[in-house]
Design a protein around this motif. Structure first.
Motif, PDB file in Angstrom:
ATOM      1  N   LYS A  29      30.987  45.906  42.688  1.00 40.07           N
ATOM      2  CA  LYS A  29      31.785  45.346  41.894  1.00 40.07           C
ATOM      3  C   LYS A  29      32.993  44.683  42.532  1.00 40.07           C
ATOM      4  N   ARG A  30      33.713  45.313  43.409  1.00 39.28           N
ATOM      5  CA  ARG A  30      34.823  44.432  44.065  1.00 39.28           C
ATOM      6  C   ARG A  30      34.228  43.432  44.905  1.00 39.28           C
ATOM      7  N   LEU A  31      33.114  43.247  45.293  1.00 40.34           N
ATOM      8  CA  LEU A  31      32.759  41.789  46.017  1.00 40.34           C
ATOM      9  C   LEU A  31      32.357  40.927  44.901  1.00 40.34           C
ATOM     10  N   GLU A  32      32.096  41.370  43.685  1.00 41.24           N
ATOM     11  CA  GLU A  32      31.892  40.479  42.699  1.00 41.24           C
ATOM     12  C   GLU A  32      33.140  39.626  42.202  1.00 41.24           C
ATOM     13  N   GLN A  33      34.098  40.648  42.196  1.00 44.09           N
ATOM     14  CA  GLN A  33      35.612  40.277  41.808  1.00 44.09           C
ATOM     15  C   GLN A  33      35.859  39.118  42.690  1.00 44.09           C
ATOM     16  N   GLU A  34      36.011  39.644  44.339  1.00 43.44           N
ATOM     17  CA  GLU A  34      36.425  38.691  45.024  1.00 43.44           C
ATOM     18  C   GLU A  34      35.651  37.328  45.164  1.00 43.44           C
ATOM     19  N   ALA A  35      34.402  37.397  44.763  1.00 43.50           N
ATOM     20  CA  ALA A  35      33.490  36.288  44.813  1.00 43.50           C
ATOM     21  C   ALA A  35      34.025  35.297  43.621  1.00 43.50           C
ATOM     22  N   LEU A  36      34.510  35.847  42.503  1.00 38.59           N
ATOM     23  CA  LEU A  36      34.974  35.208  41.508  1.00 38.59           C
ATOM     24  C   LEU A  36      36.234  34.480  42.005  1.00 38.59           C
ATOM     25  N   ASN A  37      37.238  35.138  42.441  1.00 37.87           N
ATOM     26  CA  ASN A  37      38.422  34.730  43.008  1.00 37.87           C
ATOM     27  C   ASN A  37      38.203  33.665  43.969  1.00 37.87           C
ATOM     28  N   ALA A  38      37.441  33.883  44.890  1.00 39.51           N
ATOM     29  CA  ALA A  38      36.876  32.953  45.995  1.00 39.51           C
ATOM     30  C   ALA A  38      36.443  31.426  45.322  1.00 39.51           C
ATOM     31  N   ILE A  39      35.590  31.672  44.485  1.00 42.19           N
ATOM     32  CA  ILE A  39      35.067  30.665  43.582  1.00 42.19           C
ATOM     33  C   ILE A  39      36.070  29.432  42.775  1.00 42.19           C
ATOM     34  N   ASN A  40      37.037  30.464  42.218  1.00 38.73           N
ATOM     35  CA  ASN A  40      38.505  29.851  41.754  1.00 38.73           C
ATOM     36  C   ASN A  40      39.099  28.880  42.755  1.00 38.73           C
ATOM     37  N   LYS A  41      39.377  29.628  43.995  1.00 40.52           N
ATOM     38  CA  LYS A  41      40.096  29.098  45.036  1.00 40.52           C
ATOM     39  C   LYS A  41      39.407  27.719  45.597  1.00 40.52           C
ATOM     40  N   ALA A  42      37.887  27.756  45.984  1.00 44.79           N
ATOM     41  CA  ALA A  42      37.289  26.773  46.278  1.00 44.79           C
ATOM     42  C   ALA A  42      37.130  25.608  45.395  1.00 44.79           C
ATOM     43  N   GLN A  54      30.883  27.370  51.544  1.00 43.12           N
ATOM     44  CA  GLN A  54      30.984  28.009  52.739  1.00 43.12           C
ATOM     45  C   GLN A  54      32.503  28.755  52.752  1.00 43.12           C
ATOM     46  N   ASP A  55      33.343  28.086  52.124  1.00 44.17           N
ATOM     47  CA  ASP A  55      34.801  28.571  51.877  1.00 44.17           C
ATOM     48  C   ASP A  55      34.853  29.742  51.177  1.00 44.17           C
ATOM     49  N   ALA A  56      33.849  29.843  50.187  1.00 49.95           N
ATOM     50  CA  ALA A  56      33.897  30.917  49.410  1.00 49.95           C
ATOM     51  C   ALA A  56      33.122  32.197  50.173  1.00 49.95           C
ATOM     52  N   ILE A  57      32.360  31.848  50.885  1.00 50.30           N
ATOM     53  CA  ILE A  57      31.679  33.058  51.632  1.00 50.30           C
ATOM     54  C   ILE A  57      32.630  33.422  52.681  1.00 50.30           C
ATOM     55  N   LYS A  58      33.373  32.580  53.245  1.00 43.86           N
ATOM     56  CA  LYS A  58      34.342  33.148  54.377  1.00 43.86           C
ATOM     57  C   LYS A  58      35.439  33.943  53.862  1.00 43.86           C
ATOM     58  N   LYS A  75      24.714  36.417  54.335  1.00 45.04           N
ATOM     59  CA  LYS A  75      23.715  36.118  53.343  1.00 45.04           C
ATOM     60  C   LYS A  75      23.746  36.901  52.133  1.00 45.04           C
ATOM     61  N   MET A  76      24.027  38.083  52.309  1.00 48.93           N
ATOM     62  CA  MET A  76      24.415  38.881  51.294  1.00 48.93           C
ATOM     63  C   MET A  76      25.486  38.637  50.342  1.00 48.93           C
ATOM     64  N   VAL A  77      26.430  38.346  50.907  1.00 45.78           N
ATOM     65  CA  VAL A  77      27.953  37.614  50.400  1.00 45.78           C
ATOM     66  C   VAL A  77      27.388  36.304  49.468  1.00 45.78           C
ATOM     67  N   GLU A  78      26.724  35.449  50.364  1.00 52.48           N
ATOM     68  CA  GLU A  78      26.134  34.276  49.506  1.00 52.48           C
ATOM     69  C   GLU A  78      25.607  34.584  48.489  1.00 52.48           C
ATOM     70  N   LEU A  79      24.644  35.480  48.369  1.00 56.36           N
ATOM     71  CA  LEU A  79      23.798  35.817  47.344  1.00 56.36           C
ATOM     72  C   LEU A  79      24.807  36.516  46.218  1.00 56.36           C
ATOM     73  N   PHE A  85      28.526  32.951  40.421  1.00 56.20           N
ATOM     74  CA  PHE A  85      28.638  31.467  40.026  1.00 56.20           C
ATOM     75  C   PHE A  85      27.640  31.087  38.871  1.00 56.20           C
ATOM     76  N   ASP A  86      26.698  31.390  38.938  1.00 51.95           N
ATOM     77  CA  ASP A  86      25.423  31.384  37.833  1.00 51.95           C
ATOM     78  C   ASP A  86      25.871  32.077  36.586  1.00 51.95           C
ATOM     79  N   LYS A  87      26.623  33.282  36.732  1.00 45.76           N
ATOM     80  CA  LYS A  87      27.036  33.912  35.293  1.00 45.76           C
ATOM     81  C   LYS A  87      28.088  33.200  34.748  1.00 45.76           C
TER      82      LYS A  87
END
Length: 103
Positions: A29-42, A54-58, A75-79, A85-87
């Motif tokens: 859940k925390r990874l998904e929230q951070e992924a959403l934040n990273a997508i917004n920043k990217a 790549q920026d979001a993954i990093k 790779k897991m972080v990328e998935l 992103f798809d959601k």
């Protein structure tokens, strides 16, 4: 072997498994929230798709504690990021379709 020892061992295994599962759900859940934040920043940058990914993954991978990194690959972080992103993209499409049907 007596039954008390067997029950104690089974109970211990179940407890450890439940703790691991709970921690996994928390981390996911925390990874998904951070992924959403990273997508917004990217998305705020002038970069194109692959560079944004790549920026979001990093960003997300750097957030992971060093002791957990052997268990969570980039790779897991990328998935996870791609899934989030798809959601978001699916939700945006549905909202656009709702707006079109209102008109």
């Amino acid at each position: 072997m007596n039954w008390e020892l067997i029950l104690m061992i089974v109970s211990s295994v179940i407890t450890v498994a439940a703790a691991i599962l709970g921690y996994y759900q928390h981390i996911k859940k925390r990874l998904e929230q951070e992924a959403l934040n990273a997508i917004n920043k990217a998305e705020e940058t002038d970069k194109i798709g692959a560079e944004k990914m790549q920026d979001a993954i990093k960003m997300v991978y750097d957030m992971i504690p060093v002791v957990a990194r052997p268990f969570i690959s980039e790779k897991m972080v990328e998935l996870v990021i791609q899934s989030v992103f798809d959601k978001v993209e699916d939700y945006a499409r549905k909202q656009l379709e709702k707006e079109k049907t209102k008109e």
